[in-house]
Enzyme design. Structure first.
Site, PDB file in Angstrom:
ATOM      1  N   ASN A 213       0.849  -1.200   0.000  1.00  0.00           N
ATOM      2  CA  ASN A 213       0.000   0.000   0.000  1.00  0.00           C
ATOM      3  C   ASN A 213       0.879   1.243   0.000  1.00  0.00           C
ATOM      4  O   ASN A 213       2.107   1.142  -0.010  1.00  0.00           O
ATOM      5  CB  ASN A 213      -0.959  -0.031   1.194  1.00  0.00           C
ATOM      6  CG  ASN A 213      -0.211  -0.083   2.515  1.00  0.00           C
ATOM      7  OD1 ASN A 213       0.533   0.830   2.853  1.00  0.00           O
ATOM      8  ND2 ASN A 213      -0.378  -1.171   3.247  1.00  0.00           N
ATOM      9  N   PRO A 310      -2.746 -11.967  10.313  1.00  0.00           N
ATOM     10  CA  PRO A 310      -3.016 -11.783  11.746  1.00  0.00           C
ATOM     11  C   PRO A 310      -3.140 -10.298  12.060  1.00  0.00           C
ATOM     12  O   PRO A 310      -2.448  -9.472  11.454  1.00  0.00           O
ATOM     13  CB  PRO A 310      -1.760 -12.368  12.422  1.00  0.00           C
ATOM     14  CG  PRO A 310      -0.701 -12.358  11.365  1.00  0.00           C
ATOM     15  CD  PRO A 310      -1.410 -12.515  10.052  1.00  0.00           C
ATOM     16  N   ILE A 312      -2.000  -7.714  14.223  1.00  0.00           N
ATOM     17  CA  ILE A 312      -0.873  -7.602  15.180  1.00  0.00           C
ATOM     18  C   ILE A 312      -1.302  -6.819  16.413  1.00  0.00           C
ATOM     19  O   ILE A 312      -1.097  -7.248  17.552  1.00  0.00           O
ATOM     20  CB  ILE A 312       0.340  -6.920  14.498  1.00  0.00           C
ATOM     21  CG1 ILE A 312       0.733  -7.686  13.232  1.00  0.00           C
ATOM     22  CG2 ILE A 312       1.516  -6.814  15.465  1.00  0.00           C
ATOM     23  CD1 ILE A 312       1.739  -6.958  12.355  1.00  0.00           C
ATOM     24  N   LYS A 346     -13.095   1.726  15.884  1.00  0.00           N
ATOM     25  CA  LYS A 346     -11.866   0.915  15.800  1.00  0.00           C
ATOM     26  C   LYS A 346     -11.181   0.796  17.165  1.00  0.00           C
ATOM     27  O   LYS A 346     -10.634  -0.243  17.506  1.00  0.00           O
ATOM     28  CB  LYS A 346     -10.926   1.537  14.769  1.00  0.00           C
ATOM     29  CG  LYS A 346      -9.915   0.563  14.226  1.00  0.00           C
ATOM     30  CD  LYS A 346      -9.244   1.066  12.954  1.00  0.00           C
ATOM     31  CE  LYS A 346     -10.086   0.836  11.717  1.00  0.00           C
ATOM     32  NZ  LYS A 346      -9.407   1.210  10.477  1.00  0.00           N
ATOM     33  N   LYS A 350     -10.430  -2.840  18.585  1.00  0.00           N
ATOM     34  CA  LYS A 350      -9.057  -3.304  18.811  1.00  0.00           C
ATOM     35  C   LYS A 350      -8.758  -3.445  20.306  1.00  0.00           C
ATOM     36  O   LYS A 350      -7.743  -4.020  20.684  1.00  0.00           O
ATOM     37  CB  LYS A 350      -8.056  -2.344  18.178  1.00  0.00           C
ATOM     38  CG  LYS A 350      -8.245  -2.135  16.691  1.00  0.00           C
ATOM     39  CD  LYS A 350      -7.283  -2.957  15.868  1.00  0.00           C
ATOM     40  CE  LYS A 350      -7.583  -2.787  14.382  1.00  0.00           C
ATOM     41  NZ  LYS A 350      -6.715  -3.566  13.521  1.00  0.00           N
TER      42      LYS A 350
END
Ligand code: CTP
Length: 408
Positions: A213, A310, A312, A346, A350
């Site tokens: 990206n 995954p 992280i 988020k 998270k």
């Protein structure tokens, strides 16, 4: 950037080949906004002329304690009282030995001895042959000078003017500048270990292609630098980017999300703060072809299957240390719209105490950015500024939120 704006520095040169670097250093200090008063020992004038240093600093150079230009004839008092710091670059072995004993038989040593010790820091950039640097007398002097309150910068390693190779070179002007700027930053994370991820990840399709990206890594690198300036010991896990490593930061280069995760898992048990600034690829090709995928002539592109990488940050945030508060986790959100709502969602998803939102397309690759910090209580905007300025503000905000921190 004008990181030294408003600072007045005495730049002292003692005798050594590295005086040639002091010219460039002086120029860099002025460019960074400092006013610079150069003082040279007699030995220094053997290596570089006061004319050069006067031209670069835009001020007459002081050479002697008997200089009658000062109305009270006390240059050693006046120059030190006006300074925010005295930087001796180069600091020769002989000059440091002299400082150690409090001897003061020329203007520069007199100035160092007469400085208000609590208010005017003395910074030394040693420069000498490797044998001179390694000599027990020099090492003893450096240790004692530190104990007496001087800040002694590291020495560089490499080829020396004498042809020998080893420790003792003066740091390069850009390195000294970075260290000097760091010296003036508030030490809000002194002694803390900080782990930062930065940059994109690269997920291989075959040996020559992959998906990645547009993250440049600049924000994460600026955060690593700012944390180190604040006194932290910093490990930076960097995806594939071409950025110089900030001074004093331990850098681990990785490519894929899984490599990044491995490096993070290895370093995180030591960390007090984990800042996940990397733009980690959410998916990777399910298989990496061993050889370059060739066109088969059918006109059909190869079918690519993806599997999820995954997460992280989420993994670290679920650890016992993070949940007990021993590890403080900071996430980033790169969004393209509706920043506040996405950042809040988020943060909850998270499971991190602090989430930093930014608009991805508006920041990737740029030198400036604007951030929104979302924690349990509120959202705080950090208005558009260069990334290092924002990184310093963010480090301050993190330090303030650390339980047990004086600023908490
Ligand atoms: N992150 C991570 N590992 C991943 C994906 C993201 O550690 N596999 C971290 C990033 O470093 C960042 C935060 O999670 O701190 C949010 O990244 P982002 O890509 O914006 O969020 P996603 O979880 O991918 O959510 P979405 O794709 O829905 O925006």
């Amino acid at each position: 950037m004008n990181d030294l704006a408003g600072k007045h520095l005495v730049l002292g040169l003692s005798g050594g080949i590295a005086c040639y670097k002091a010219a460039e250093l002086c120029r860099a200090l002025v460019k960074e906004g400092a006013s610079v008063q150069v003082v040279m020992t007699e030995a220094a004038t053997q290596f570089i002329t006061p004319v050069t240093m006067q031209a670069l600093s835009n001020r007459p150079v002081y050479l002697s304690q008997w200089d009658a230009r000062e109305p009270n004839n006390m240059a050693h008092i006046n120059l030190g009282r006006q300074a925010d710091a005295i930087l001796i670059a180069p600091a020769s072995a002989d000059f440091m030995a002299k400082l150690l004993h409090g001897r003061a038989d020329d203007l520069l040593s007199l100035l160092c001895l007469a400085r208000p010790i609590e208010r005017v820091p003395l910074l030394l950039a040693p420069a000498m042959n490797r044998e001179m640097w390694a000599h027990p007398a020099t090492q003893r002097n450096v240790a004692q000078l530190r104990a007496d309150g001087a800040h002694v910068f590291e020495v560089g390693r490499g080829e020396q003017a004498c042809g020998e190779v080893g420790d003792g070179r003066m740091l390069e002007p850009d390195e000294l500048l970075e260290d000097l700027i760091a010296f003036f930053q508030p030490k809000v994370l002194q002694g803390q270990r900080v782990l930062v991820t930065a940059g994109p990840t690269y997920e291989a399709i075959d040996p020559v292609r992959g998906i990645t990206n547009l993250s440049s890594g600049k924000m994460g690198f600026a955060i690593a630098r700012a944390a180190r300036e604040a006194g932290a010991e910093v490990t930076l896990v960097a995806g594939p980017v071409c950025l110089p490593t900030p001074r004093g930061v331990q850098r681990i280069d990785v490519r894929s999300a899984r490599e990044m995760q491995q490096a993070v898992v290895a370093a995180v048990p030591e960390a007090r703060v984990f800042i996940a600034a990397a733009a980690v690829a959410d998916w990777r090709p399910a298989q990496t072809a061993a050889h370059k995928i060739k066109k088969d002539g059918s006109g059909q592109p190869p079918a690519l299957d993806f599997v999820e990488n995954p997460d992280i940050l989420a993994g670290v945030a679920q650890s016992e240390r993070a949940r007990s508060g021993a590890l403080y986790c900071v996430g980033f959100a790169a969004e393209s719209e509706d920043l506040l709502a996405h950042a809040q969602a988020k943060r909850a998803r998270k499971g991190v105490p602090l989430l930093v939102g930014n608009i991805g397309p508006a920041t990737f690759g740029r030198d400036d950015n604007a951030l929104i910090l979302v924690d349990e209580q509120r959202a705080t905007e950090l208005p558009r500024a260069d990334k290092l300025t924002l990184a310093r503000q963010l480090v301050g905000e993190i330090a303030r939120r650390l339980p047990g921190h004086p600023a908490h």
